[in-house]
Write a protein that holds these residues in place. Structure first.
Motif, PDB file in Angstrom:
ATOM      1  N   LEU A  22       0.786  -1.247   0.063  1.00 17.98           N
ATOM      2  CA  LEU A  22      -0.034  -0.027  -0.095  1.00 17.98           C
ATOM      3  C   LEU A  22       0.885   1.056   0.090  1.00 17.98           C
ATOM      4  O   LEU A  22       0.468   2.079  -0.578  1.00 17.98           O
ATOM      5  CB  LEU A  22      -1.068  -0.016   1.207  1.00 17.98           C
ATOM      6  CG  LEU A  22      -1.929   1.185   1.209  1.00 17.98           C
ATOM      7  CD1 LEU A  22      -2.826   1.197   0.089  1.00 17.98           C
ATOM      8  CD2 LEU A  22      -2.889   1.226   2.501  1.00 17.98           C
ATOM      9  N   LEU A  25       2.257   2.392  -3.473  1.00 19.90           N
ATOM     10  CA  LEU A  25       1.257   2.966  -4.313  1.00 19.90           C
ATOM     11  C   LEU A  25       1.070   4.428  -4.455  1.00 19.90           C
ATOM     12  O   LEU A  25       0.703   5.034  -5.511  1.00 19.90           O
ATOM     13  CB  LEU A  25      -0.050   2.142  -4.421  1.00 19.90           C
ATOM     14  CG  LEU A  25      -0.106   0.822  -4.315  1.00 19.90           C
ATOM     15  CD1 LEU A  25      -1.254   0.168  -4.127  1.00 19.90           C
ATOM     16  CD2 LEU A  25       0.418   0.162  -5.496  1.00 19.90           C
ATOM     17  N   TRP A 278      -6.648  -5.715  -9.873  1.00 16.86           N
ATOM     18  CA  TRP A 278      -6.591  -4.445  -9.302  1.00 16.86           C
ATOM     19  C   TRP A 278      -4.976  -4.062  -8.637  1.00 16.86           C
ATOM     20  O   TRP A 278      -4.545  -3.027  -8.790  1.00 16.86           O
ATOM     21  CB  TRP A 278      -7.746  -4.236  -8.302  1.00 16.86           C
ATOM     22  CG  TRP A 278      -8.724  -3.684  -8.614  1.00 16.86           C
ATOM     23  CD1 TRP A 278     -10.158  -4.373  -8.685  1.00 16.86           C
ATOM     24  CD2 TRP A 278      -9.040  -2.220  -9.200  1.00 16.86           C
ATOM     25  NE1 TRP A 278     -10.977  -3.518  -9.402  1.00 16.86           N
ATOM     26  CE2 TRP A 278     -10.429  -2.252  -9.597  1.00 16.86           C
ATOM     27  CE3 TRP A 278      -8.335  -1.161  -9.346  1.00 16.86           C
ATOM     28  CZ2 TRP A 278     -11.084  -1.192  -9.940  1.00 16.86           C
ATOM     29  CZ3 TRP A 278      -8.974   0.098  -9.653  1.00 16.86           C
ATOM     30  CH2 TRP A 278     -10.337   0.051 -10.106  1.00 16.86           C
ATOM     31  N   GLU A 282      -2.669  -1.270  -9.897  1.00 15.93           N
ATOM     32  CA  GLU A 282      -2.383  -0.212  -8.936  1.00 15.93           C
ATOM     33  C   GLU A 282      -0.873   0.060  -8.916  1.00 15.93           C
ATOM     34  O   GLU A 282      -0.356   0.963  -9.182  1.00 15.93           O
ATOM     35  CB  GLU A 282      -2.700  -0.345  -7.633  1.00 15.93           C
ATOM     36  CG  GLU A 282      -4.244  -0.394  -7.492  1.00 15.93           C
ATOM     37  CD  GLU A 282      -4.988   0.873  -7.173  1.00 15.93           C
ATOM     38  OE1 GLU A 282      -3.952   2.062  -7.209  1.00 15.93           O
ATOM     39  OE2 GLU A 282      -6.059   1.170  -6.683  1.00 15.93           O
ATOM     40  N   GLN A 287      -0.643   6.150  -7.401  1.00 18.63           N
ATOM     41  CA  GLN A 287      -1.671   6.886  -7.080  1.00 18.63           C
ATOM     42  C   GLN A 287      -1.787   8.155  -7.961  1.00 18.63           C
ATOM     43  O   GLN A 287      -1.046   8.859  -8.143  1.00 18.63           O
ATOM     44  CB  GLN A 287      -1.575   7.331  -5.653  1.00 18.63           C
ATOM     45  CG  GLN A 287      -2.791   8.371  -5.224  1.00 18.63           C
ATOM     46  CD  GLN A 287      -2.454   8.740  -3.788  1.00 18.63           C
ATOM     47  OE1 GLN A 287      -1.126   9.154  -3.444  1.00 18.63           O
ATOM     48  NE2 GLN A 287      -3.305   8.891  -2.938  1.00 18.63           N
ATOM     49  N   SER A 337      -4.166   4.393  -2.847  1.00 23.55           N
ATOM     50  CA  SER A 337      -4.816   3.440  -3.764  1.00 23.55           C
ATOM     51  C   SER A 337      -5.861   4.085  -4.515  1.00 23.55           C
ATOM     52  O   SER A 337      -6.126   5.436  -4.398  1.00 23.55           O
ATOM     53  CB  SER A 337      -5.693   2.350  -3.087  1.00 23.55           C
ATOM     54  OG  SER A 337      -6.510   2.803  -2.027  1.00 23.55           O
TER      55      SER A 337
END
Length: 372
Positions: A22, A25, A278, A282, A287, A337
């Motif tokens: 996370l 991203l 996804w 990503e 982002q 995200s």
């Protein structure tokens, strides 16, 4: 029992992997939801926060995995997976918030916000020439709906007098309900509802305020257009995957296929493909599309401005936004995200949340009454 135990450990591993990915991203200038300048991206405080976050995330995953084994052996129920996964999610949120506080403290004590003149980038072409909905990508989802409806129509006349209610992508064999058009065609109704919801979300997101970089306004605007279209395509393909799982679940509901373990795994296979798609997308775009390849000259673009520092309007490490002076209702969040959040400083946001709360209460009442 072995299947439940393996499933629990796999879920923990997947959650841990997703949480580790996370932060990567997010834009380099938004580490853990804190706005920093391009010169501070590799600051020792930022690097230390990333390393600490990675170590603690892995430690949390390992700890929960160790605890999960005896929990599942004692309970012998798949419900234990939900409990241990929830505990892991809480720990991961706390670890993320700790990294957020580390960087924000370094930013405040070091006076990072004063290093560049602040500003915002605006591109009016997003209003005069907005990104269009890529309607052809909705055809797979519609095709799955038509296929489901056709199979259901052919099977309807030979269905038994009662059917088990559909719960998500599975049925509840312990309960039986009279066979009606509504109960028999629940999968088709859910599929149509999914398409409508996805299309509505895509329409709203395509009209939301663009998340542009004041330091690189032209390049970020071009990338954001590509990003928006990709997000719309992925959302429509997501509807197709969700509808495909509903179709596979409907085959069990209509007693066309037996409820074997292999078939239950097959039902959830499109959802695994969906999550994998996804995550891959990503990682490729990042982002707001910051990972997309730059055109010649865009890498050298620098307006001399820093993105407006509005950390004091963001809460829960970049998940909640409250700004009464901001006219935008929907804004791109800072979690890294492809997700947006409501501006809770906007009165319409509370109206929407109130309508959603009432709808959920009514739906819960109908479920308890056995109407739905």
């Amino acid at each position: 029992m072995i299947v439940i135990l393996c499933t629990g450990l796999v879920v923990i591993a997947l959650v841990t992997a997703l949480v580790l990915v996370l932060p990567a991203l997010a834009r380099p200038t938004l580490p853990f939801g804190v706005r920093v300048s391009a010169e501070r991206v590799d600051d020792p405080a930022v690097i230390a926060a990333r390393r600490s976050y990675a170590r603690l995330t892995v430690a949390a995953g390992a700890l929960v995995a160790v605890v999960t084994i005896p929990v599942l052996l004692v309970t012998r129920s798949a419900a234990g997976i939900g409990v241990t996964t929830s505990v892991l999610a809480v720990l991961d949120v706390l670890v993320f918030h700790r990294a957020h506080r580390m960087i924000r403290t370094a930013k405040l004590t070091g006076g990072w916000a004063a290093e560049r003149r602040q500003g915002v980038a605006v591109d009016t072409t997003f209003r005069t020439d907005p990104v269009r909905v890529p309607w052809p990508w909705a055809l797979p989802a519609l095709a799955v709906v038509l296929l489901t409806a056709g199979i259901g129509w052919a099977r309807y006349g030979t269905l038994p007098a009662t059917l088990p209610p559909l719960f998500g992508y599975a049925t509840e064999p312990a309960r039986r309900e009279p066979t009606t058009v509504l109960s028999a065609f629940q999968p088709v109704i859910f599929q149509l509802a999914l398409i409508l919801i996805v299309v509505a979300v895509v329409l709203v997101v395509l009209r939301a305020r663009p998340d542009l970089d004041a330091a690189r306004p032209k390049g970020s605007a071009r990338r954001y257009r590509v990003y928006l279209r990709g997000m719309a395509v992925m959302s429509l393909l997501s509807a197709a995957c969700l509808n495909l799982s509903l179709l596979l679940g409907a085959l069990h509901l209509w007693e066309i296929v037996p409820p074997t373990i292999v078939w239950q795994v097959t039902v959830y296979a499109p959802l695994v493909v969906l999550v994998g798609g996804w995550v891959t997308w990503e990682i490729r775009v990042g982002q707001a599309g910051h990972r997309l390849p730059a055109l010649p000259g865009e890498e050298q673009e620098d307006s001399g401005l820093g993105q407006r520092d509005d950390d004091h309007h963001w809460f829960l490490a970049g998940a909640v936004y409250v700004n009464r002076r901001d006219p935008a209702l929907l804004v791109h969040d800072r979690l890294g995200s492809s997700s947006w959040t409501l501006n809770l400083g906007h009165p319409i946001a509370w109206l929407l949340l109130g309508v959603l709360a009432v709808a959920l209460i009514v739906l819960a009442g109908l479920l308890l009454a056995g109407v739905v």
